[in-house]
Motif scaffolding. Sequence first.
Motif, PDB file in Angstrom:
ATOM      1  N   TRP A 194       0.809  -1.216   0.000  1.00 51.67           N
ATOM      2  CA  TRP A 194       0.000   0.000   0.000  1.00 51.67           C
ATOM      3  C   TRP A 194       0.846   1.272   0.000  1.00 51.67           C
ATOM      4  CZ3 TRP A 194      -4.449  -1.070  -1.717  1.00 51.67           C
ATOM      5  CH2 TRP A 194      -5.079  -2.275  -1.406  1.00 51.67           C
ATOM      6  N   PRO A 195       1.912   1.359   0.768  1.00 47.54           N
ATOM      7  CA  PRO A 195       2.717   2.594   0.716  1.00 47.54           C
ATOM      8  C   PRO A 195       3.275   2.898  -0.668  1.00 47.54           C
ATOM      9  CG  PRO A 195       3.260   1.336   2.677  1.00 47.54           C
ATOM     10  CD  PRO A 195       2.381   0.462   1.834  1.00 47.54           C
ATOM     11  N   GLU A 196       3.545   1.859  -1.459  1.00 48.05           N
ATOM     12  CA  GLU A 196       4.083   2.083  -2.800  1.00 48.05           C
ATOM     13  C   GLU A 196       3.074   2.726  -3.743  1.00 48.05           C
ATOM     14  OE1 GLU A 196       7.376  -1.416  -3.450  1.00 48.05           O
ATOM     15  OE2 GLU A 196       5.262  -2.023  -3.351  1.00 48.05           O
ATOM     16  N   LEU A 197       1.791   2.649  -3.380  1.00 47.88           N
ATOM     17  CA  LEU A 197       0.754   3.238  -4.231  1.00 47.88           C
ATOM     18  C   LEU A 197       0.451   4.689  -3.855  1.00 47.88           C
ATOM     19  CD1 LEU A 197      -1.709   0.217  -4.436  1.00 47.88           C
ATOM     20  CD2 LEU A 197      -0.160   1.040  -6.218  1.00 47.88           C
ATOM     21  N   SER A 198       1.111   5.188  -2.847  1.00 44.75           N
ATOM     22  CA  SER A 198       0.903   6.583  -2.451  1.00 44.75           C
ATOM     23  C   SER A 198       1.230   7.505  -3.622  1.00 44.75           C
ATOM     24  CB  SER A 198       1.789   6.920  -1.252  1.00 44.75           C
ATOM     25  OG  SER A 198       1.638   8.267  -0.886  1.00 44.75           O
ATOM     26  N   GLY A 199       0.340   8.412  -3.912  1.00 47.66           N
ATOM     27  CA  GLY A 199       0.546   9.346  -5.015  1.00 47.66           C
ATOM     28  C   GLY A 199       0.027   8.857  -6.345  1.00 47.66           C
ATOM     29  N   GLN A 200      -0.373   7.600  -6.423  1.00 45.03           N
ATOM     30  CA  GLN A 200      -0.931   7.068  -7.662  1.00 45.03           C
ATOM     31  C   GLN A 200      -2.418   7.428  -7.774  1.00 45.03           C
ATOM     32  OE1 GLN A 200       0.549   5.113 -10.229  1.00 45.03           O
ATOM     33  NE2 GLN A 200       2.454   5.816  -9.251  1.00 45.03           N
ATOM     34  N   ARG A 201      -2.808   7.805  -8.983  1.00 50.66           N
ATOM     35  CA  ARG A 201      -4.231   8.008  -9.252  1.00 50.66           C
ATOM     36  C   ARG A 201      -4.858   6.659  -9.623  1.00 50.66           C
ATOM     37  NH1 ARG A 201      -4.990  11.736 -13.963  1.00 50.66           N
ATOM     38  NH2 ARG A 201      -3.087  10.692 -14.714  1.00 50.66           N
ATOM     39  N   LEU A 202      -6.180   6.594  -9.516  1.00 49.99           N
ATOM     40  CA  LEU A 202      -6.883   5.336  -9.763  1.00 49.99           C
ATOM     41  C   LEU A 202      -7.862   5.516 -10.917  1.00 49.99           C
ATOM     42  CD1 LEU A 202      -7.602   2.417  -8.910  1.00 49.99           C
ATOM     43  CD2 LEU A 202      -9.307   3.405  -7.355  1.00 49.99           C
ATOM     44  N   HIS A 224      -6.158   1.388   4.384  1.00 45.32           N
ATOM     45  CA  HIS A 224      -4.755   1.025   4.185  1.00 45.32           C
ATOM     46  C   HIS A 224      -3.877   2.253   3.891  1.00 45.32           C
ATOM     47  CE1 HIS A 224      -5.257  -3.265   4.487  1.00 45.32           C
ATOM     48  NE2 HIS A 224      -6.179  -3.291   3.532  1.00 45.32           N
ATOM     49  N   GLY A 225      -4.466   3.446   4.019  1.00 43.90           N
ATOM     50  CA  GLY A 225      -3.681   4.662   3.864  1.00 43.90           C
ATOM     51  C   GLY A 225      -3.570   5.199   2.455  1.00 43.90           C
ATOM     52  N   TRP A 226      -4.364   4.665   1.527  1.00 41.67           N
ATOM     53  CA  TRP A 226      -4.330   5.163   0.148  1.00 41.67           C
ATOM     54  C   TRP A 226      -5.693   5.744  -0.194  1.00 41.67           C
ATOM     55  CZ3 TRP A 226      -4.883   1.913  -4.886  1.00 41.67           C
ATOM     56  CH2 TRP A 226      -4.589   2.724  -5.999  1.00 41.67           C
ATOM     57  N   THR A 227      -5.735   7.058  -0.376  1.00 44.91           N
ATOM     58  CA  THR A 227      -6.960   7.743  -0.784  1.00 44.91           C
ATOM     59  C   THR A 227      -6.692   8.385  -2.133  1.00 44.91           C
ATOM     60  OG1 THR A 227      -7.457   8.195   1.540  1.00 44.91           O
ATOM     61  CG2 THR A 227      -8.750   9.391  -0.105  1.00 44.91           C
ATOM     62  N   PRO A 228      -6.811   7.606  -3.210  1.00 39.48           N
ATOM     63  CA  PRO A 228      -6.364   8.102  -4.512  1.00 39.48           C
ATOM     64  C   PRO A 228      -7.347   9.067  -5.148  1.00 39.48           C
ATOM     65  CG  PRO A 228      -7.320   5.930  -4.749  1.00 39.48           C
ATOM     66  CD  PRO A 228      -7.313   6.233  -3.280  1.00 39.48           C
ATOM     67  N   GLU A 229      -6.811   9.976  -5.964  1.00 42.50           N
ATOM     68  CA  GLU A 229      -7.648  10.744  -6.877  1.00 42.50           C
ATOM     69  C   GLU A 229      -8.138   9.770  -7.937  1.00 42.50           C
ATOM     70  OE1 GLU A 229      -7.128  14.039 -10.447  1.00 42.50           O
ATOM     71  OE2 GLU A 229      -5.534  13.814  -8.937  1.00 42.50           O
ATOM     72  N   THR A 230      -9.422   9.801  -8.229  1.00 41.95           N
ATOM     73  CA  THR A 230      -9.983   8.848  -9.194  1.00 41.95           C
ATOM     74  C   THR A 230     -10.212   9.519 -10.541  1.00 41.95           C
ATOM     75  OG1 THR A 230     -12.237   9.316  -8.412  1.00 41.95           O
ATOM     76  CG2 THR A 230     -11.090   7.425  -7.436  1.00 41.95           C
ATOM     77  N   LEU A 231      -9.868   8.784 -11.574  1.00 38.34           N
ATOM     78  CA  LEU A 231     -10.136   9.208 -12.947  1.00 38.34           C
ATOM     79  C   LEU A 231     -11.270   8.345 -13.467  1.00 38.34           C
ATOM     80  CD1 LEU A 231      -9.368  10.839 -15.521  1.00 38.34           C
ATOM     81  CD2 LEU A 231      -7.790   8.963 -16.086  1.00 38.34           C
TER      82      LEU A 231
END
Length: 307
Positions: A194-202, A224-231
């Motif tokens: 999950w930390p590796e996905l920080s900054g990734q958009r979804l 899990h600590g990932w709140t992505p911007e969604t496209l």
Amino acid sequence: MAADHRGAPGADDLANLEWRRLRYFVAVAEAGTVTEAARRLHIAQPSLSQQIRLLERSLGTPLFQRLPRGMELTEQGRLVLGGVNRALGELRSSVAAARAVALTATVGLCRGVPQSVLARAEQVMTHGQRLRIGYEQADSQSQVRLLRAGALAFGILRTPVDDSGLTLCTVNDEPLGVVLHRRHPLAGRPELTWPELSGQRLLWFPAARAPGYAATVLECLQNHGWTPETLPEEHSSHTLFRHHLMGHDDLVALRTRSASSGDPDLLWRPVGPEPPRERLALAAAAHSAWAGRLTAVTTDDPAGSST
């Protein structure tokens, strides 16, 4: 016995004949006595005698001669018996032909259902019987409404949904993983955290299509600590899905392994710990004839599911 022709029925009056009395008439003709026919039919002898008299009255003709040794068909009775037997033969043939015709079921299908899951759902829907299936593309939320309205026999949808008035049978339960293009900075990792996905958009579908599923998955990501911007992914075309992911180093998608295509430019990677899951269910209106096919199937370990 003298015939009483008062009120003798014409052809149009036959609609008033009771099938029960015709069945009793055949039983007496076959048994030869009212006593034996009553025993075979499990009814009282006086009641059976009365029903035969009422049938003769409704037909306006005697069907039996009452003899000391039993009941003997009159000429009229033999003619009626032949007609009843022919009608029964035609009815049996018609019922057999009707049963041989496959039922038709319209099935709602949400986007992205793998072929293996579709095959499992068809096994449940047919349940060893012939069934002609026609699919209609519809999102999970719309299927709930269509099922309750009787517009669909079955629906294949993503859960959770408001299942009031529905019967559901899980046909796949599989963890989601990350889909990214092969030149993505994370592509070299065999498994993502999950930390590796920080900054990734979804790249994400419009939540209105399956609001319960969307909310459950996004809540899991946030936990899990990932709140992505969604496209928003408005289309179901794989070409457009691929186009969105290619060339973007900050954009990923979530898919199950079984739903990931064999596109050589896209990779699927597991993510953990405790990835969100996609649960696909086969649904039918709870009080419909179709629902019995779902409750008759044991789904302790749905075929095609992964853990």
